[in-house]
Structures are given as C-alpha cells and as structure tokens.
Design an enzyme around this catalytic site. Structure first.
Site, PDB file in Angstrom:
ATOM      1  N   ASN A 108      -0.102   7.618  -7.736  1.00  0.00           N
ATOM      2  CA  ASN A 108       0.007   6.166  -7.649  1.00  0.00           C
ATOM      3  C   ASN A 108      -1.134   5.469  -8.391  1.00  0.00           C
ATOM      4  O   ASN A 108      -1.943   4.762  -7.809  1.00  0.00           O
ATOM      5  CB  ASN A 108       0.024   5.766  -6.163  1.00  0.00           C
ATOM      6  CG  ASN A 108       0.547   4.360  -5.991  1.00  0.00           C
ATOM      7  OD1 ASN A 108       1.529   3.974  -6.599  1.00  0.00           O
ATOM      8  ND2 ASN A 108      -0.115   3.589  -5.169  1.00  0.00           N
ATOM      9  N   ASP A 138       1.200  11.831  -4.405  1.00  0.00           N
ATOM     10  CA  ASP A 138       1.697  10.868  -5.388  1.00  0.00           C
ATOM     11  C   ASP A 138       0.492  10.071  -5.859  1.00  0.00           C
ATOM     12  O   ASP A 138      -0.006   9.212  -5.138  1.00  0.00           O
ATOM     13  CB  ASP A 138       2.726   9.921  -4.744  1.00  0.00           C
ATOM     14  CG  ASP A 138       3.193   8.830  -5.712  1.00  0.00           C
ATOM     15  OD1 ASP A 138       2.691   8.771  -6.844  1.00  0.00           O
ATOM     16  OD2 ASP A 138       4.051   8.027  -5.318  1.00  0.00           O
ATOM     17  N   GLY A 193       0.875  -1.175   0.000  1.00  0.00           N
ATOM     18  CA  GLY A 193       0.000   0.000   0.000  1.00  0.00           C
ATOM     19  C   GLY A 193       0.904   1.214   0.000  1.00  0.00           C
ATOM     20  O   GLY A 193       1.681   1.415   0.939  1.00  0.00           O
ATOM     21  N   ALA A 239      -2.177  20.586  -3.939  1.00  0.00           N
ATOM     22  CA  ALA A 239      -0.894  20.086  -3.412  1.00  0.00           C
ATOM     23  C   ALA A 239       0.207  21.139  -3.493  1.00  0.00           C
ATOM     24  O   ALA A 239       0.130  22.098  -4.262  1.00  0.00           O
ATOM     25  CB  ALA A 239      -0.477  18.848  -4.194  1.00  0.00           C
ATOM     26  N   ASP A 294      12.742  -6.249  -8.386  1.00  0.00           N
ATOM     27  CA  ASP A 294      11.320  -5.967  -8.205  1.00  0.00           C
ATOM     28  C   ASP A 294      11.168  -4.454  -7.982  1.00  0.00           C
ATOM     29  O   ASP A 294      11.738  -3.912  -7.035  1.00  0.00           O
ATOM     30  CB  ASP A 294      10.821  -6.760  -6.989  1.00  0.00           C
ATOM     31  CG  ASP A 294       9.385  -6.430  -6.597  1.00  0.00           C
ATOM     32  OD1 ASP A 294       8.719  -5.658  -7.308  1.00  0.00           O
ATOM     33  OD2 ASP A 294       8.927  -6.945  -5.564  1.00  0.00           O
ATOM     34  N   GLY A 339       9.112   3.994  -5.981  1.00  0.00           N
ATOM     35  CA  GLY A 339       8.592   5.368  -5.961  1.00  0.00           C
ATOM     36  C   GLY A 339       8.279   5.829  -4.544  1.00  0.00           C
ATOM     37  O   GLY A 339       8.500   6.991  -4.189  1.00  0.00           O
ATOM     38  N   GLY A 378      16.389   7.983 -13.895  1.00  0.00           N
ATOM     39  CA  GLY A 378      16.508   9.049 -12.897  1.00  0.00           C
ATOM     40  C   GLY A 378      15.225   9.824 -12.682  1.00  0.00           C
ATOM     41  O   GLY A 378      14.134   9.266 -12.746  1.00  0.00           O
ATOM     42  N   GLY A 431       7.483  -0.431  -4.755  1.00  0.00           N
ATOM     43  CA  GLY A 431       7.889   0.419  -3.631  1.00  0.00           C
ATOM     44  C   GLY A 431       9.010   1.393  -3.935  1.00  0.00           C
ATOM     45  O   GLY A 431       9.359   2.227  -3.093  1.00  0.00           O
TER      46      GLY A 431
END
Length: 328
Positions: free
Chosen positions: A175, A173, A44, A198, A262, A267, A241, A265
């Site tokens: 997401n 974010d 999450g 924001a 993998d 970000g 980058g 996570g």
C-alpha cells in the site's frame, strides 16, 4: 499447506496498522486547493481490510492506535458497527488521529495530503500490543505505512514475529503512499526489508513497477518479487483484473466492468475477500481452479467498491459480489 495441522476452528483475520480519516472534496475532479468543501470518510488500508472481511461474514480484528479525540472515538465506533473486534485498539492521549486529504482528479486517480505529525498510529509501542489476540490469528495482515517511523515500526516487527511463531499466515499489502516516506529510495528499501517474511503478498501494477524499477507489468517482472517461501503473489491491474503466482502455477483472472466512481479501497476489498475465503479453505492456495474462482470473487468485491465514494461505505457483502458474478 492444507493438511499440516491447521486449526480449522481458527478463522480470525487480524489486520495491523493505521486507521485514519480521509477528507474527500464534495465535488469530483478538482485539486485539493480548488475543493469547495470536504466530506469525512473513514479509511486506512488495514482497517478497510478488517471491515471488508467482517462485511463478507468473516471474523476480523483490528490492531492499531487512535487519538483520544472525537475522530478516534468515531473510528473505533465504525469498526464496532461493522462487526470488527476492537480488542486490539488503543488510544493515545498526546497525539491526534491521523487525517488525510484525498482528491480524485478528473482522471479518477487520487492525490494525497497527510496530517501526521506525529499521529497516534505512529506511536504504537511493542509493549502495548495485545499479544494474545495476535497469537489467535489464522491470518495476520499488514501494510508498510507502519514501518515508516519508530516506535510503530518496532511494534509492527514484534507483531509479525509473534503471529508467525503462533502459526498464522502472514499477508502483506505494501500500500505505497510515497508522500509519507522521506524518499522513494527509503520507501523501496523499507517495503522490501520485510518482503521475505510474508506468505501472501499483493501489489498493484504501480507498486510492481516501483519496487522492480521496470516499466513492464508481465510475468517476468512479477517474478522478480517472488520469494521461495511465498505461498501466493498477486498483482492487481485495476480494470484489467489480476495476476496470480504460486510455486506450481500462475495465470490471470479478468476484472468485472462497472461504472467506476472512486477507486479508494478497491485493493483492500480484494484482499479482504481473498483472506476470508482462505481461512475457511486453505487448500485454495494449492488448487488452481479453486484459486481462480476465489480471485474472481475478490475481483468482483474490488469492482463493487469502486462504484461508490469512500472505501468503507462501498465495501460489499457476499450477496453483492455474487449478484455481480452471476449477472456478468
């Protein structure tokens, strides 16, 4: 921003939204249907950010709702074990903790299948929020999954408003998780519905393309997402980058090259690292050389997170990040 009476003693980062369990196949590079078995990995995005902050030595709290079940208790324990305050966690008697089945395809990208029907995180009500906790935040961080359905959407809007009134920096974010939205159009509309509120926004290259409708990742496209009240807009480019934009300057910071296992996570690790540094020195947002140094640190944290399976076990400490930077 730096000298307008910011309370330097106020260093809490409050992360709002969902925490769930990702079920990851025991072997890589297969579809969900082909997976012989699954390992449970807590996740999450907002919860990952909170733990990323705490592992880097920052002060973090998570606000969200879990199911009153074995998995919900397990997730609350994981937050506590990682040093995240649980003052904002609630448990729902009637709904389960959210689950997601996530596979890493052979190309290293992820495929999702969610079980939220409804899950506990979707049932957080505005009147259940710990407003004192939210008011004590220096930074209030959130995503867009909590905007999908009521009552969680109203709780999200209320928490944002209270944090802003109390003088917090708002960090967003989006997401993007398209399978959770009724349609791509609805996702785009709702993600952008709170865009202007924001201070700091971070998007991935894929989200940039989705939100602008452009197939280019460049300054011109990124500036379509810029708003006059933003302090900082970031675009993460994975192994290429990150790009940064402020009112006065913009540029790019290279990534670190690591053996990626993998990307889950990465970000969140990047965001946690950035927020951690900003609460301790808000002048970073106005000083380009400082910001570049912080983004290099954030890129290092993101890179390290890709070297292990699962988000939370892979989140680095400051020493891990500095070792990568100094070894580069």
């Amino acid at each position: 921003m730096a000298s307008n009476g910011i309370d330097s003693g106020k260093s809490l980062i409050v992360s709002f939204g969902e925490m769930l369990i990702d079920f990851v196949p025991t072997v890589s590079g297969v579809s969900l249907a082909e997976a012989p078995g699954f390992l449970k990995a807590p996740g999450g995005a907002p919860a990952n950010v909170a733990i990323a902050v705490a592992k880097l030595g920052g002060k973090a709290s998570f606000v969200g709702k879990l199911g009153e079940d074995e998995f919900g208790r397990m997730l609350a324990d994981i937050l506590k074990q990682n040093g995240v305050s649980d003052d904002g966690i609630l448990f729902d008697q009637g709904a389960r903790t959210a689950l997601a089945f996530v596979t890493l395809r052979a190309d290293g990208e992820r495929e999702f299948m969610f079980y939220r029907n409804p899950s506990a995180d979707m049932l957080l009500k505005p009147e259940e929020l710990n407003l004192d906790l939210i008011r004590s935040a220096r930074v209030f961080h959130y995503g867009s999954i909590s905007l999908i359905v009521e009552p969680c959407r109203s709780a999200h809007m209320k928490a944002m408003e209270v944090a802003k009134e109390a003088g917090a920096l708002l960090s967003y974010d989006p997401n993007l998780r398209l399978p959770l939205w009724p349609s791509a159009d609805e996702a785009r509309k709702q993600i952008l519905s709170i865009w202007d509120k924001a201070d700091i926004v971070k998007v991935s290259d894929v989200e940039l393309e989705f939100l602008t409708g452009s197939d280019k990742v460049d300054d011109e496209t990124a500036m379509k997402l810029w708003r006059p009240n933003f302090t900082l807009l970031l675009v993460t480019l994975g192994e290429k980058g990150s790009l940064y934009y402020t009112k006065n300057f913009h540029g790019a910071v290279d990534a670190f090259h690591v053996n990626t296992v993998d990307t889950t996570g990465a970000g969140d690790s990047f965001v946690g690292a950035l927020l951690c540094k900003i609460v301790h020195d808000p002048s970073i947002l106005e000083d380009e050389s400082k910001l570049r140094e912080v983004l290099r640190f954030a890129n290092a944290c993101g890179a390290i997170t890709t070297t292990k399976k699962g988000a939370i076990p892979a989140l680095p400490t400051e020493a891990d990040a500095l070792a990568l930077i100094n070894g580069a």
